[in-house]
Design an enzyme around this catalytic site. Structure first.
Site, PDB file in Angstrom:
ATOM      1  N   LYS A 290       0.857  -1.186   0.000  1.00  0.00           N
ATOM      2  CA  LYS A 290       0.000   0.000   0.000  1.00  0.00           C
ATOM      3  C   LYS A 290       0.892   1.235   0.000  1.00  0.00           C
ATOM      4  O   LYS A 290       1.766   1.390   0.861  1.00  0.00           O
ATOM      5  CB  LYS A 290      -0.859  -0.049   1.269  1.00  0.00           C
TER       6      LYS A 290
HETATM    7  C1  E4P Z   1      -8.028   1.649   4.134  1.00  0.00           C
HETATM    8  O1  E4P Z   1      -7.308   1.228   3.318  1.00  0.00           O
HETATM    9  C2  E4P Z   1      -7.843   2.919   4.862  1.00  0.00           C
HETATM   10  O2  E4P Z   1      -6.592   2.932   5.463  1.00  0.00           O
HETATM   11  C3  E4P Z   1      -8.931   3.081   5.860  1.00  0.00           C
HETATM   12  O3  E4P Z   1     -10.137   2.649   5.284  1.00  0.00           O
HETATM   13  C4  E4P Z   1      -9.047   4.459   6.446  1.00  0.00           C
HETATM   14  O4  E4P Z   1     -10.214   4.508   7.212  1.00  0.00           O
HETATM   15  P1  E4P Z   1     -10.508   5.644   8.284  1.00  0.00           P
HETATM   16  O5  E4P Z   1     -10.863   6.898   7.564  1.00  0.00           O
HETATM   17  O6  E4P Z   1     -11.655   5.095   9.075  1.00  0.00           O
HETATM   18  O7  E4P Z   1      -9.260   5.794   9.116  1.00  0.00           O
END
Ligand code: E4P
Length: 217
Positions: free
Chosen positions: A87
């Protein structure tokens, strides 16, 4: 549409996996920190544990921001397990790194995407997934699902192969709305996934059926 769980909590991953509907996991540094994981070895082991629990793509996020460092870190993450997806944040060096990973057979998920221009760039670089953050856009007073719809539309008409992974889900309604606009994947906390099960008429209807069933005995 695929279902990923958005957590680094092993109990929650296990619970979602046992439902039989789980296709993968996304994590980020904040979710890892929430589990109290400390140190390089512990982080690597945690990703390995997740990979051994779930048969699907597991996103592990780099914390480097310079091209060479992203590449080195991403290579180490990718070596943990074939299901690891590196990622990478939507920054200039991140886009360059996504292209390098793509050319070298390493899957990527481009994270922290908040507009369609960013989504076009990461698709051009060859990311397997793009992660628009629906909930965080809603938090600013705009419509995150509308962005998912726009990205899906652009990818369709341009023939771009990157899968739209709707992230930052806040509730079950987000999941349903993202399904409606054609997201290829949603990644959600466990409570939003389990929320899909619920309807008061299901509960009252089942109670009545079970009550009437006693009359059959
Ligand atoms: C996923 O890949 C993201 O890191 C995550 O959904 C972020 O979510 P949040 O806005 O609840 O922190």
């Amino acid at each position: 549409m695929k279902f990923f769980i958005d957590t680094a909590n092993l109990d929650q991953i296990k619970e979602a996996n046992e439902l039989g509907i789980l296709d993968g996991v996304t994590t980020n540094p904040s979710l890892m920190a929430k589990e109290g994981i400390k140190g390089h070895d512990a982080v690597m082991k945690h990703y390995k544990d997740i990979c051994e629990m779930v048969d699907g793509d597991i996103s592990a996020e780099v914390v480097s921001t310079e091209f060479n460092d992203i590449i080195e870190e991403g290579k180490k993450l990718a070596a943990i397990h074939p299901n690891i997806v590196v990622k990478v944040p939507m920054i200039k060096d991140g886009v360059k790194a996504i292209k390098w990973f793509t050319d070298n057979g390493i899957k990527t998920n481009c994270t922290l995407v908040f507009n369609a221009g960013q989504a076009i760039l990461c698709a051009k670089a060859g990311a397997k997934y793009v992660s628009p953050f629906v909930g965080r856009i809603d938090d600013t007073g705009w419509d995150g699902v509308q962005l998912v719809e726009q990205i899906v539309h652009i990818y369709n008409i341009q023939g771009l192969k990157t899968q739209v992974l709707a992230a930052s889900m806040r509730n079950s309604n987000h999941i349903v709305r993202c399904a409606e606009v054609g997201a290829h994947v949603v990644t959600s906390p466990l409570d939003a996934i389990l929320g899909l099960l619920k309807h008061p008429l299901t509960d009252s209807g089942l109670a009545k059926f079970l009550d009437d069933a006693k009359k059959l005995q």
